[in-house]
Design an enzyme around this catalytic site. Structure first.
Site, short mmCIF file in Angstrom:
data_model
loop_
_atom_site.label_atom_id
_atom_site.label_comp_id
_atom_site.label_asym_id
_atom_site.label_seq_id
_atom_site.Cartn_x
_atom_site.Cartn_y
_atom_site.Cartn_z
N HIS A 70 16.36 46.42 21.92
CA HIS A 70 15.19 45.85 21.25
C HIS A 70 13.95 46.72 21.41
O HIS A 70 13.03 46.62 20.59
CB HIS A 70 14.93 44.44 21.78
CG HIS A 70 15.93 43.44 21.32
ND1 HIS A 70 15.59 42.37 20.50
CD2 HIS A 70 17.27 43.33 21.53
CE1 HIS A 70 16.68 41.66 20.25
NE2 HIS A 70 17.71 42.23 20.85
N ASP A 78 9.73 53.15 24.28
CA ASP A 78 8.40 53.35 24.85
C ASP A 78 7.84 52.11 25.54
O ASP A 78 6.65 52.05 25.83
CB ASP A 78 7.43 53.80 23.77
CG ASP A 78 7.31 52.79 22.63
OD1 ASP A 78 7.95 51.72 22.71
OD2 ASP A 78 6.58 53.07 21.66
N ASN A 98 13.10 38.23 18.87
CA ASN A 98 12.86 38.17 20.32
C ASN A 98 12.42 36.81 20.83
O ASN A 98 12.78 36.41 21.93
CB ASN A 98 11.80 39.21 20.71
CG ASN A 98 12.23 40.63 20.40
OD1 ASN A 98 13.41 40.92 20.23
ND2 ASN A 98 11.28 41.54 20.30
N HIS A 197 27.82 43.10 23.74
CA HIS A 197 28.07 41.65 23.77
C HIS A 197 29.31 41.31 24.59
O HIS A 197 29.76 40.17 24.59
CB HIS A 197 28.19 41.11 22.35
CG HIS A 197 26.89 41.05 21.64
ND1 HIS A 197 26.77 40.78 20.29
CD2 HIS A 197 25.62 41.23 22.08
CE1 HIS A 197 25.49 40.80 19.94
NE2 HIS A 197 24.78 41.07 21.01
#
Length: 347
Positions: A70, A78, A98, A197
């Protein structure tokens, strides 16, 4: 002869110079052992934190590993993902992919706190994500690898960018192939990285459509194996609590190739997972990984390293707190000048 500048102007120029140096800072070339001299215990410290938090809650492993995906897909690796919202910036934590999904931000906070005690201002939050993601895999039985380090932390974040980029649990394999190709990640990389997963859980929210209204048909996804669908029906009844969680594969706390075996048998929890077996371009890799765990591990490591190389090229810093950018030199300057003016007015 040129007259000397007043002290206040000298201070202003000095801080402006420092500010520009900070703004122009860019990451050095990523490499293994980046902190060998500046913070030699960095990697072992992060791993110890991961061991501790996984004992506290085994779900932390999968949650932390997801951070790399993500974070890196949205403007490079970053740590923009970790920034809290501010009055002038909507960050990525509340983006569609998210919100109510990502968790365990406090794990990165904990690792950062330990590293700041050990070597202040040296290890970036972006690198902590990369190290912790690797450790989550290793500590659940998966492969180990050398991580390349040397990233800087972003100065901003973008909810809009995250919304535009991150895929939905209802994404098709074709859409995922297109997305990964934008980052020079191959079809093999896509399938291997989807193997993340192998550990963790998903919410009923992510699968109610495929259970009761796949593609607007009012019917379940035909790719679901019958007994598995019945199991999911009980876990996620129509109109039930969509925050209930289910296992992403049959061994949710062990990093192995069971995930691919489940896809072959029609037992993929998410539609975006099962579609990897129903799509012709991805099916072969699913089949291969389902019978060759070592092959999966090798491909997964290659994919993680390639994904970790994604960089925006934008200026950055080493954050003191992963949730907020450091105080800008100009902010400090303004406060200093205000104090000087107050002192002058008092005299």
């Amino acid at each position: 002869m040129m007259s000397l500048l007043p002290l206040s102007q000298c201070v202003l120029l000095l801080f402006f110079f420092l500010y520009m140096l900070m703004i122009l800072a860019t990451a050095t070339e990523l490499r293994p052992g980046f902190y060998a001299e500046t913070c030699p215990e960095a990697e072992s410290t992060v791993r110890e934190v991961m061991k501790k938090v996984m004992k506290r809650d085994p779900r932390n492993a999968a949650s932390v590993m997801r951070f790399q995906f993500h974070d890196c897909f949205v403007d490079g690796c970053d740590a923009s993902l970790l920034l809290d919202d501010t009055p002038t910036m909507l960050g990525e934590k509340l983006s569609l992919s998210n919100i109510n999904s990502l968790r365990s931000y406090e794990v990165i906070d904990e690792a950062k706190e330990e590293l700041e005690k050990l070597c202040p201002g040296v290890v970036s939050c972006a690198d902590i994500i990369i190290m912790a993601s690797r450790d989550a895999v290793v500590l659940t039985g998966g492969p180990n690898w050398e991580v390349k380090l040397g990233r800087l932390d972003s100065l901003t974040a973008s909810q809009e960018d995250s919304d535009k980029i991150m895929p939905s649990p209802r994404s098709t394999a074709s859409a995922l192939i297109d997305l990964f190709s934008e980052f020079d990640l191959s079809v093999k990389d896509l399938v291997a990285l989807s193997g993340s997963h192998s550990i963790g859980n998903g919410r009923c929210f992510s699968i109610v459509n495929r259970l009761y209204n796949q593609s607007g048909t009012g019917m379940p996804d035909p790719a679901l194996e019958t007994q598995y669908r019945e199991k999911l029906d009980k876990l996620c009844p129509k109109g039930g609590d969509e925050e209930v969680i289910g296992d992403l594969d049959a061994t949710p706390h062990v990093f192995d190739n069971q995930y691919f075996k489940d896809l072959v048998s029609g037992r993929g929890f998410l539609y975006s997972d099962q579609t990897l077996f129903t799509n012709q371009r991805t099916r072969e890799f699913v089949q291969n990984f389902s019978s060759d765990q070592e092959g999966f591990f090798k491909a997964f490591v290659e994919g993680m390293v390639k994904m970790g190389d994604l960089q925006s090229g934008r200026p950055g810093e080493i954050r003191q707190n992963c949730r907020v950018v450091n105080r800008r030199p100009m902010e400090i300057l303004i406060e200093s000048l205000d104090e000087m003016n107050e002192q002058k007015s008092e005299t």
